[in-house]
Design a protein around this motif. Structure first.
Motif, PDB file in Angstrom:
ATOM      1  N   PRO A 148      70.578  14.903   7.540  1.00 48.59           N
ATOM      2  CA  PRO A 148      71.894  15.057   6.916  1.00 48.59           C
ATOM      3  C   PRO A 148      72.259  13.874   6.020  1.00 48.59           C
ATOM      4  O   PRO A 148      71.743  12.765   6.192  1.00 48.59           O
ATOM      5  N   VAL A 149      73.155  14.132   5.085  1.00 49.62           N
ATOM      6  CA  VAL A 149      73.803  13.078   4.317  1.00 49.62           C
ATOM      7  C   VAL A 149      75.285  13.174   4.643  1.00 49.62           C
ATOM      8  O   VAL A 149      75.939  14.168   4.327  1.00 49.62           O
ATOM      9  N   LEU A 150      75.814  12.132   5.285  1.00 50.57           N
ATOM     10  CA  LEU A 150      77.157  12.190   5.849  1.00 50.57           C
ATOM     11  C   LEU A 150      77.906  10.881   5.604  1.00 50.57           C
ATOM     12  O   LEU A 150      77.329   9.800   5.691  1.00 50.57           O
ATOM     13  N   TYR A 202      68.383  12.156  15.376  1.00 51.45           N
ATOM     14  CA  TYR A 202      68.767  13.467  14.841  1.00 51.45           C
ATOM     15  C   TYR A 202      68.843  14.491  15.967  1.00 51.45           C
ATOM     16  O   TYR A 202      69.756  15.327  16.002  1.00 51.45           O
ATOM     17  N   HIS A 203      67.902  14.439  16.905  1.00 54.31           N
ATOM     18  CA  HIS A 203      67.960  15.326  18.066  1.00 54.31           C
ATOM     19  C   HIS A 203      69.275  15.122  18.821  1.00 54.31           C
ATOM     20  O   HIS A 203      69.985  16.088  19.118  1.00 54.31           O
ATOM     21  N   ALA A 226      75.422   5.982  10.910  1.00 58.93           N
ATOM     22  CA  ALA A 226      74.462   5.047  10.302  1.00 58.93           C
ATOM     23  C   ALA A 226      73.131   5.686   9.903  1.00 58.93           C
ATOM     24  O   ALA A 226      72.603   5.380   8.819  1.00 58.93           O
ATOM     25  N   PRO A 227      72.516   6.577  10.725  1.00 54.36           N
ATOM     26  CA  PRO A 227      71.211   7.122  10.320  1.00 54.36           C
ATOM     27  C   PRO A 227      71.285   8.125   9.175  1.00 54.36           C
ATOM     28  O   PRO A 227      70.240   8.540   8.657  1.00 54.36           O
ATOM     29  N   ASP A 282      86.657   3.889  11.569  1.00 54.72           N
ATOM     30  CA  ASP A 282      85.290   3.371  11.597  1.00 54.72           C
ATOM     31  C   ASP A 282      84.390   4.319  12.383  1.00 54.72           C
ATOM     32  O   ASP A 282      84.550   4.484  13.591  1.00 54.72           O
ATOM     33  N   ARG A 283      83.469   4.968  11.696  1.00 57.16           N
ATOM     34  CA  ARG A 283      82.477   5.819  12.346  1.00 57.16           C
ATOM     35  C   ARG A 283      81.071   5.352  11.986  1.00 57.16           C
ATOM     36  O   ARG A 283      80.127   6.120  11.914  1.00 57.16           O
ATOM     37  N   GLY A 284      80.954   4.042  11.751  1.00 55.20           N
ATOM     38  CA  GLY A 284      79.709   3.478  11.260  1.00 55.20           C
ATOM     39  C   GLY A 284      78.526   3.701  12.173  1.00 55.20           C
ATOM     40  O   GLY A 284      77.438   4.054  11.713  1.00 55.20           O
TER      41      GLY A 284
END
Length: 373
Positions: free
Chosen positions: A318-320, A58-59, A362-363, A356-358
């Motif tokens: 975040p939720v993305l 996240y940082h 992912a986190p 594809d931005r997996g």
């Protein structure tokens, strides 16, 4: 066929997603229950930072978000919404000083720019601070941090999207999502308008859970309110974000200051009719703390008080991106939207169009958030 994407919400996330989608050739409709920037994005401290944010993923995500702001500001002539002038922070109690020391040590270990200043060094940066309000030393300085003016940023992003063919629909709330055969087929608005879609992006901020529910999804949120106090123009030179023990402040254009402290966020009250008010004594408390810090503020009156609702997924992250069980429904929801919106919005837009931005997202998937109660 050109994909038609409906972006729900016209705050910093919605505007960033829309601009990125149109840049990639999509047909875009942005819808908002109010005016662009009229929700959380218009009532936020909008501090750009990655100071003390955990975990490491996240940082790093926030650091990349800060870099995206720098690139956009450098690429757009006459951009005036991004201010990278740094952040000063100090503490008043032993416990808070220890916590600040741990935070500085952690970000330095990550390679984040930070250093300790003496009182004299801090006054070189902010000469109108009252020296008596500062400790002798132990003042943390984060030079790459700053703030954005969200409505100016939103204006640029939406105008870019509109110039590329996007439509912006304001004052027309989403009332339903038509879901069939594992996909969202259309978005219905309060006006009665029906928008067939190839994809939907939920950028509705504090209302993101309501939009998700229309699609049959449960998004756990723990939104909080923040009380923001805006002064009239003051004859005080404030160039940076300042986090003092009893008040946080920054410039807000035209000589005005934006003041905040978590200590009075609970002073916001919602009436039975939905009107939000703030106890005047709480406002006075914030103003007095700022005057103790910058005596030159004097008797400058308060110009306005706003209460923003911070959209915070349950675990704070975040939720993305896309939803596995509904793959043409995408989220762009988080706290720290001012920092993250450009970078995260671009990733979400790319994924909404099949890229594809997996690894990057992912986190921050919905499936992780959906298990948190």
């Amino acid at each position: 066929m050109v994909a038609h994407v409906v972006v729900i919400g016209a705050g910093v996330y919605g505007a960033a997603v829309a601009a990125s989608l149109t840049r990639r050739g999509a047909r875009v409709t942005v819808v908002d229950a109010g005016a662009p920037g009229g929700g959380t994005s218009g009532a936020t401290f909008s501090w750009t930072n990655s100071c003390g944010k955990q975990p490491r993923s996240y940082h790093d995500f926030n650091v990349t978000g800060m870099e995206a702001h720098r690139r956009l500001a450098a690429d757009v002539p006459h951009s005036d919404w991004y201010h990278e002038t740094g952040n000063l922070e100090w503490a008043a109690t032993d416990a808070d000083r220890d916590e600040l020391s741990r935070k500085v040590a952690a970000v330095l270990d990550y390679g984040y720019e930070a250093r300790w200043l003496s009182r004299a060094e801090a006054l070189d940066l902010e000469p109108d601070l009252d020296p008596a309000a500062l400790p002798d030393d132990g003042i943390a300085y984060f030079p790459r941090e700053g703030w954005v003016e969200p409505t100016r940023l939103i204006g640029h992003l939406l105008s870019t999207a509109v110039a590329a063919g996007a439509e912006v629909v304001r004052d027309d709330a989403v009332t339903d999502l038509e879901v069939a055969a594992g996909a969202v087929r259309a978005v219905r608005l309060a006006s009665g308008r029906r928008l067939p879609v190839d994809a939907v992006v939920d950028c509705a901020g504090p209302q993101a859970a309501r939009i998700a529910e229309l699609a049959g999804l449960a998004l756990p949120m723990r939104n909080t309110r923040g009380v923001l106090v805006y002064t009239s123009p003051v004859a005080v030179a404030v160039a940076r974000v300042v986090h003092a023990p009893h008040v946080h402040l920054r410039p807000d254009g035209g000589g005005r200051l934006l003041l905040h402290t978590p200590e009075v966020d609970d002073a916001a009250r919602v009436s039975d009719t939905g009107e939000i008010s703030v106890d005047p004594s709480a406002v006075d408390e914030v103003v007095e703390a700022s005057r103790a810090l910058y005596p030159g503020i004097g008797a400058a009156p308060v110009e306005s008080v706003r209460v923003g609702e911070r959209p915070i997924p349950s675990d704070g992250l975040p939720v993305l991106g896309r939803v596995v069980e509904l793959p043409n429904f995408h989220f762009a929801v988080s706290h720290s939207g001012a920092t993250l919106s450009l970078h995260a919005g671009d990733l979400v837009a790319a994924e909404a169009l099949g890229e594809d931005r997996g690894d990057a997202l992912a986190p921050f998937r919905f499936e992780r958030a959906a298990t948190v109660r």
